[in-house]
Scaffold this active site. Structure first.
Site, mmCIF file in Angstrom:
data_model
loop_
_atom_site.group_PDB
_atom_site.id
_atom_site.type_symbol
_atom_site.label_atom_id
_atom_site.label_comp_id
_atom_site.label_asym_id
_atom_site.label_seq_id
_atom_site.Cartn_x
_atom_site.Cartn_y
_atom_site.Cartn_z
ATOM 1 C CB SER A 165 1.530 2.939 1.721
ATOM 2 O OG SER A 165 2.649 2.773 2.594
ATOM 3 C CG ASP A 166 5.356 7.721 -1.188
ATOM 4 O OD1 ASP A 166 6.451 7.280 -0.797
ATOM 5 O OD2 ASP A 166 5.244 8.679 -1.962
ATOM 6 C CB CYS A 167 8.067 5.936 2.848
ATOM 7 S SG CYS A 167 8.709 4.586 1.846
#
Length: 326
Positions: free
Chosen positions: A257-259
């Site tokens: 995932s993106d953060c």
């Protein structure tokens, strides 16, 4: 890259330590030795160490967009938008190879001095960014290769090949194609934005570079975007992650995932009720690793009957495979 030291007794003859065995066999053996808590401890970017198996802590978060200077002194190359202006894929692969060499050297030196690695010190590079730069309000357009899907694919693929090297069994570093997909809108809306895109524009503009990196360059990882695309959160999109990436393109690597993107499911996109539902939705959709958020709630998701330990094993097997390939 699962750095270990064989010890007396239980682990000295373990399959996961035997480099003559296939990576699939080694991953399966290691999974069989882990408790549920130890597995969950591997599901976020700062993966916990497992002392009883002599596996040190490891952080998946590293960047190599135009050098590895977040980890101290390093060569700085032009941003991707500048490198794209060369139209020189041979040069770009050489640049990425140099970046990969420096990342390798820094990793081994850190491991030698400290015995483990932290953020910005690992071999999993969250680069390149192959989003199409259409909206000047997006604050990270300089990280992209521009607005042309063909050029972005050619340059991005060259960068992946340079970072990952050409060994038939092991990776020099692991590249990551990001942010999947249709991600380049107004910066302040990225956590709530729903990108509505036609099938034609999706397949002619936004997906070709990702497809090339997966099917031709063999990119090891893909990072999901913050936004929704056609109503589905990108990090839990059955269309993007299931049908397209793993189905149509045959992707075998891992998805990260993106953060903070999984927190957006319940706080921004409002598609789940709470953090536990968000963790379960992402895992079931094929997001294997969480950056920063939510996957420490996977035990609660099991208790609620939203996921099984087998679901965790499936995703953890993919990230462990990357680590063994490194």
């Amino acid at each position: 890259m699962v750095e270990t030291t064989a010890t007396q007794g239980t682990t000295s003859s373990a399959i996961y330590l035997d480099t003559s065995r296939s990576i699939a066999e080694r991953v399966e053996d290691l999974l069989s030795r882990l408790t549920l808590d130890e597995k969950i401890g591997q599901m976020r970017n700062p993966a916990q160490g497992i002392p009883r198996l002599n596996i040190p802590a490891y952080d998946y978060w590293n960047e190599a967009l135009h050098g590895v200077a977040r980890n101290g002194r390093a060569t700085i190359f032009p941003q991707a938008i500048g490198m794209a202006a060369t139209w020189d894929t041979v040069l770009i692969q050489k640049i990425a190879s140099a970046v990969g060499d420096e990342a390798r050297a820094k990793y081994h030196e850190t491991l030698r001095r400290k015995g483990s690695t932290g953020i910005y010190q690992g071999l999993t590079m969250w680069s390149p960014n192959v989003n199409i730069f259409r909206d000047p309000r997006w604050g990270r357009g300089q990280e992209t290769w521009g607005e042309d899907p063909f050029l972005t694919g050619e340059m991005g693929a060259a960068y992946v090949r340079g970072l990952q090297g050409d060994d038939p069994k092991y990776l020099k570093t692991a590249a990551c194609a990001k942010h999947f997909a249709v991600h380049s809108g107004p910066e302040n809306l990225r956590h709530v934005f729903n990108a509505k895109v036609s099938p034609r524009d999706l397949n002619a503009t936004y997906l070709p570079a990702f497809k090339k990196l997966v099917t031709e360059a063999g990119v090891e990882a893909v990072m999901g975007a913050y936004n929704r695309t056609n109503d589905e959160p990108c990090c839990a999109s059955s269309f993007l992650l299931g049908k397209t990436l793993r189905g149509d393109w045959g992707f075998q690597g891992h998805v990260v995932s993106d953060c903070g993107a999984l927190t957006d499911f319940h706080e921004g996109h409002k598609v789940t009720k709470d953090v536990v539902e968000s963790a379960a939705l992402a895992l079931n959709a094929g997001c294997d690793l969480s950056c920063v958020c939510t996957y420490d709630h996977l035990g609660e998701a099991i208790d609620r009957g939203l996921i099984t330990e087998g679901d965790i094993d499936r995703s953890l097997g993919r990230t462990l495979t990357t680590r063994f390939k490194l």
